[in-house]
Scaffold this active site. Structure first.
Site, PDB file in Angstrom:
ATOM      1  N   TYR A  56     -45.543  67.275 -45.170  1.00 36.59           N
ATOM      2  CA  TYR A  56     -44.426  67.357 -44.222  1.00 36.59           C
ATOM      3  C   TYR A  56     -44.796  66.634 -42.922  1.00 36.59           C
ATOM      4  O   TYR A  56     -45.711  67.039 -42.208  1.00 36.59           O
ATOM      5  CB  TYR A  56     -44.035  68.812 -43.933  1.00 36.59           C
ATOM      6  CG  TYR A  56     -43.474  69.562 -45.132  1.00 36.59           C
ATOM      7  CD1 TYR A  56     -43.176  68.911 -46.336  1.00 36.59           C
ATOM      8  CD2 TYR A  56     -43.223  70.932 -45.076  1.00 36.59           C
ATOM      9  CE1 TYR A  56     -42.670  69.593 -47.438  1.00 36.59           C
ATOM     10  CE2 TYR A  56     -42.707  71.628 -46.176  1.00 36.59           C
ATOM     11  CZ  TYR A  56     -42.442  70.946 -47.352  1.00 36.59           C
ATOM     12  OH  TYR A  56     -41.939  71.636 -48.433  1.00 36.59           O
ATOM     13  N   PRO A 213     -31.770  76.199 -50.489  1.00 37.42           N
ATOM     14  CA  PRO A 213     -30.655  77.071 -50.874  1.00 37.42           C
ATOM     15  C   PRO A 213     -29.287  76.464 -50.551  1.00 37.42           C
ATOM     16  O   PRO A 213     -28.290  76.833 -51.174  1.00 37.42           O
ATOM     17  CB  PRO A 213     -30.894  78.344 -50.049  1.00 37.42           C
ATOM     18  CG  PRO A 213     -31.751  77.906 -48.901  1.00 37.42           C
ATOM     19  CD  PRO A 213     -32.617  76.823 -49.456  1.00 37.42           C
ATOM     20  N   LYS A 222     -19.972  70.810 -43.556  1.00 37.81           N
ATOM     21  CA  LYS A 222     -20.077  69.586 -42.740  1.00 37.81           C
ATOM     22  C   LYS A 222     -19.663  68.295 -43.450  1.00 37.81           C
ATOM     23  O   LYS A 222     -19.228  67.357 -42.800  1.00 37.81           O
ATOM     24  CB  LYS A 222     -21.474  69.470 -42.145  1.00 37.81           C
ATOM     25  CG  LYS A 222     -22.546  69.321 -43.191  1.00 37.81           C
ATOM     26  CD  LYS A 222     -23.962  69.143 -42.653  1.00 37.81           C
ATOM     27  CE  LYS A 222     -24.261  69.670 -41.316  1.00 37.81           C
ATOM     28  NZ  LYS A 222     -25.647  70.012 -41.086  1.00 37.81           N
TER      29      LYS A 222
HETATM   30  P1  NDP Z   1     -31.463  73.787 -47.199  1.00 37.36           P
HETATM   31  O1  NDP Z   1     -30.970  73.280 -48.486  1.00 37.36           O
HETATM   32  O2  NDP Z   1     -30.941  75.111 -46.736  1.00 37.36           O
HETATM   33  O3  NDP Z   1     -31.169  72.681 -46.098  1.00 37.36           O
HETATM   34  C1  NDP Z   1     -31.406  72.925 -44.738  1.00 37.36           C
HETATM   35  C2  NDP Z   1     -30.646  71.912 -43.905  1.00 37.36           C
HETATM   36  O4  NDP Z   1     -29.230  72.101 -44.071  1.00 37.36           O
HETATM   37  C3  NDP Z   1     -30.901  72.109 -42.429  1.00 37.36           C
HETATM   38  O5  NDP Z   1     -32.084  71.477 -42.008  1.00 37.36           O
HETATM   39  C4  NDP Z   1     -29.642  71.515 -41.813  1.00 37.36           C
HETATM   40  O6  NDP Z   1     -29.751  70.092 -41.886  1.00 37.36           O
HETATM   41  C5  NDP Z   1     -28.579  71.991 -42.809  1.00 37.36           C
HETATM   42  N1  NDP Z   1     -28.072  73.341 -42.480  1.00 37.36           N
HETATM   43  C6  NDP Z   1     -28.723  74.533 -42.618  1.00 37.36           C
HETATM   44  N2  NDP Z   1     -27.934  75.550 -42.258  1.00 37.36           N
HETATM   45  C7  NDP Z   1     -26.758  75.017 -41.889  1.00 37.36           C
HETATM   46  C8  NDP Z   1     -25.538  75.594 -41.419  1.00 37.36           C
HETATM   47  N3  NDP Z   1     -25.411  76.913 -41.284  1.00 37.36           N
HETATM   48  N4  NDP Z   1     -24.517  74.753 -41.139  1.00 37.36           N
HETATM   49  C9  NDP Z   1     -24.653  73.434 -41.287  1.00 37.36           C
HETATM   50  N5  NDP Z   1     -25.778  72.819 -41.712  1.00 37.36           N
HETATM   51  C10 NDP Z   1     -26.833  73.614 -42.010  1.00 37.36           C
HETATM   52  O7  NDP Z   1     -33.046  73.969 -47.209  1.00 37.36           O
HETATM   53  P2  NDP Z   1     -34.221  72.854 -47.159  1.00 37.36           P
HETATM   54  O8  NDP Z   1     -33.919  71.718 -48.043  1.00 37.36           O
HETATM   55  O9  NDP Z   1     -34.525  72.590 -45.729  1.00 37.36           O
HETATM   56  O10 NDP Z   1     -35.400  73.687 -47.812  1.00 37.36           O
HETATM   57  C11 NDP Z   1     -35.908  74.857 -47.160  1.00 37.36           C
HETATM   58  C12 NDP Z   1     -37.408  74.827 -47.182  1.00 37.36           C
HETATM   59  O11 NDP Z   1     -37.859  74.836 -48.529  1.00 37.36           O
HETATM   60  C13 NDP Z   1     -38.089  73.597 -46.576  1.00 37.36           C
HETATM   61  O12 NDP Z   1     -38.186  73.648 -45.179  1.00 37.36           O
HETATM   62  C14 NDP Z   1     -39.432  73.657 -47.225  1.00 37.36           C
HETATM   63  O13 NDP Z   1     -40.243  74.626 -46.580  1.00 37.36           O
HETATM   64  C15 NDP Z   1     -39.078  74.129 -48.623  1.00 37.36           C
HETATM   65  N6  NDP Z   1     -38.956  72.987 -49.555  1.00 37.36           N
HETATM   66  C16 NDP Z   1     -39.870  72.892 -50.561  1.00 37.36           C
HETATM   67  C17 NDP Z   1     -39.835  71.870 -51.470  1.00 37.36           C
HETATM   68  C18 NDP Z   1     -40.850  71.815 -52.540  1.00 37.36           C
HETATM   69  O14 NDP Z   1     -40.939  70.810 -53.236  1.00 37.36           O
HETATM   70  N7  NDP Z   1     -41.638  72.839 -52.732  1.00 37.36           N
HETATM   71  C19 NDP Z   1     -38.826  70.796 -51.377  1.00 37.36           C
HETATM   72  C20 NDP Z   1     -37.879  70.998 -50.314  1.00 37.36           C
HETATM   73  C21 NDP Z   1     -37.951  72.060 -49.453  1.00 37.36           C
HETATM   74  P3  NDP Z   1     -28.911  69.087 -40.950  1.00 37.36           P
HETATM   75  O15 NDP Z   1     -28.529  69.823 -39.701  1.00 37.36           O
HETATM   76  O16 NDP Z   1     -29.828  67.954 -40.709  1.00 37.36           O
HETATM   77  O17 NDP Z   1     -27.734  68.691 -41.781  1.00 37.36           O
END
Ligand code: NDP
Length: 323
Positions: A56, A213, A222
């Protein structure tokens, strides 16, 4: 609402049902002040797990998190922090990535330094490594356990077969097998968690720390009316992710799911996160957020859980099954 704590698989470890991850945000999309506010807000709400990985922001995400943990000075016993090895954090020279004993040892020490902690609560093999025998990886993880550098080890995006093989090796040598897996799980991505792993939950006592999630933001309102550019999917170098997740069919379904959420009096992200929490195999849902308001909204998702009765679940299935 009080945070719920779940058992991480068959282990004795209690993990908050919602946790916070730092992929693409810490050390990259957001400034350190926002990262600090996110962690403080999460901790206040009862989140006890912060997820990280060597790749990361190529180590920067762990450095940012480490500085925040130090500043906050929370009791070490009150939170869990992870790292993951495989993709590397330096160049791509031989041995700077993968699951060999050499890389696992070096990556663990580097993560401990960046995070400024004495041990990692959870340590993941970020992907399977076809170039390293699983036996070598299981032994290396057990040596790290014995050295006290990690407390629990697990995998991320390993097949059921690979996880089973790791357990067979562990059994053969009286070692400890992987306790948790970190798979993608959301309304648009379900197969591995719901079908492939079905047998190994009970057989191996596997817990899940699930990622994305909200399918990287596509399970929020969005993208329903336009293409906001100040988002993850429009960051430089994210074309691959945008092409993967921002598909017309998904937007259409997200629209319908948003209408259903509205009828229930909740937001689409809350519906999507509550739906993940409803699966008892899920130990923790790792949230991501680029803004504090997003996290505040998402932390309220457990309140939506009682709304997901059989009828609502069926309506969700119907929307997802539409072609
Ligand atoms: P999500 O699918 O929940 O995406 C999060 C992103 O969605 C935010 O950064 C933001 O991005 C947008 N978002 C979140 N909440 C809202 C809301 N209420 N309204 C509007 N936009 C929103 O989760 P991630 O993909 O971030 O995954 C979570 C965690 O899982 C990561 O941080 C990491 O720790 C882990 N992970 C692990 C992986 C693996 O291979 N093991 C791969 C990927 C993630 P924005 O504002 O930029 O649109």
């Amino acid at each position: 609402m009080e945070m719920e704590y779940r058992k991480l698989g068959r282990s004795g470890l209690q993990i908050s049902a919602l946790s916070l991850g730092s992929w693409l945000t810490f050390g990259k999309q957001i400034d350190d002040r926002t990262a600090e506010k996110l962690m403080a807000k999460a901790y206040e709400a009862g989140v006890n797990f912060f997820d990280n990985a060597e790749i990361y922001a190529r180590g920067e995400s762990e450095r940012v998190m480490g500085r925040i943990l130090k500043k906050m000075n929370w009791p070490r016993s009150s939170y869990l922090v992870s790292s993951k090895a495989f993709f590397g954090s330096e160049d791509d020279k031989p041995n700077q990535r993968g699951l060999s004993r050499k890389h696992l040892f070096e990556a663990c020490d580097a993560a401990l330094q960046r995070l400024q902690v004495d041990y990692l609560d959870l340590y993941f093999c970020h992907r399977p490594d076809p170039d390293t025998p699983i036996e070598e990886t299981v032994w290396a993880m057990n040596d790290l356990l014995r050295q006290g550098k990690i407390l629990y080890w697990g995998t991320s995006e390993w097949s059921a077969q690979e996880i089973t093989e790791a357990h067979l090796v562990a059994r053969q040598y009286h070692l400890i097998g992987p306790v948790m897996e970190q798979p993608q799980y959301n309304l648009f991505h379900r197969k591995r968690v719901e079908e492939e792993y079905k047998r190994i939950y009970e057989d191996l006592g596997l817990g899940l720390t699930i990622w994305s999630p909200l399918a990287s933001g596509t399970l929020t309102p969005k993208y329903l009316k336009g293409l906001p550019q100040n988002t993850r999917l429009f960051m430089d170098g994210m074309d691959w992710l945008r092409e993967l997740v921002l598909r017309e069919e998904r937007i259409r379904k997200a629209q319908k799911l948003a209408e259903l959420a509205k009828k229930l009096g909740i937001s689409l992200p809350q519906l999507a996160i509550a739906w993940c929490l409803k699966n008892p195999r899920v130990s923790t849902v790792i949230l991501g957020a680029s803004k504090v308001e997003q996290l505040e909204e998402n932390l309220k998702a457990p309140e939506a859980l009682p709304l997901l009765n059989e009828e609502v679940i069926q309506s969700i299935e119907n929307i997802l099954n539409e072609s």
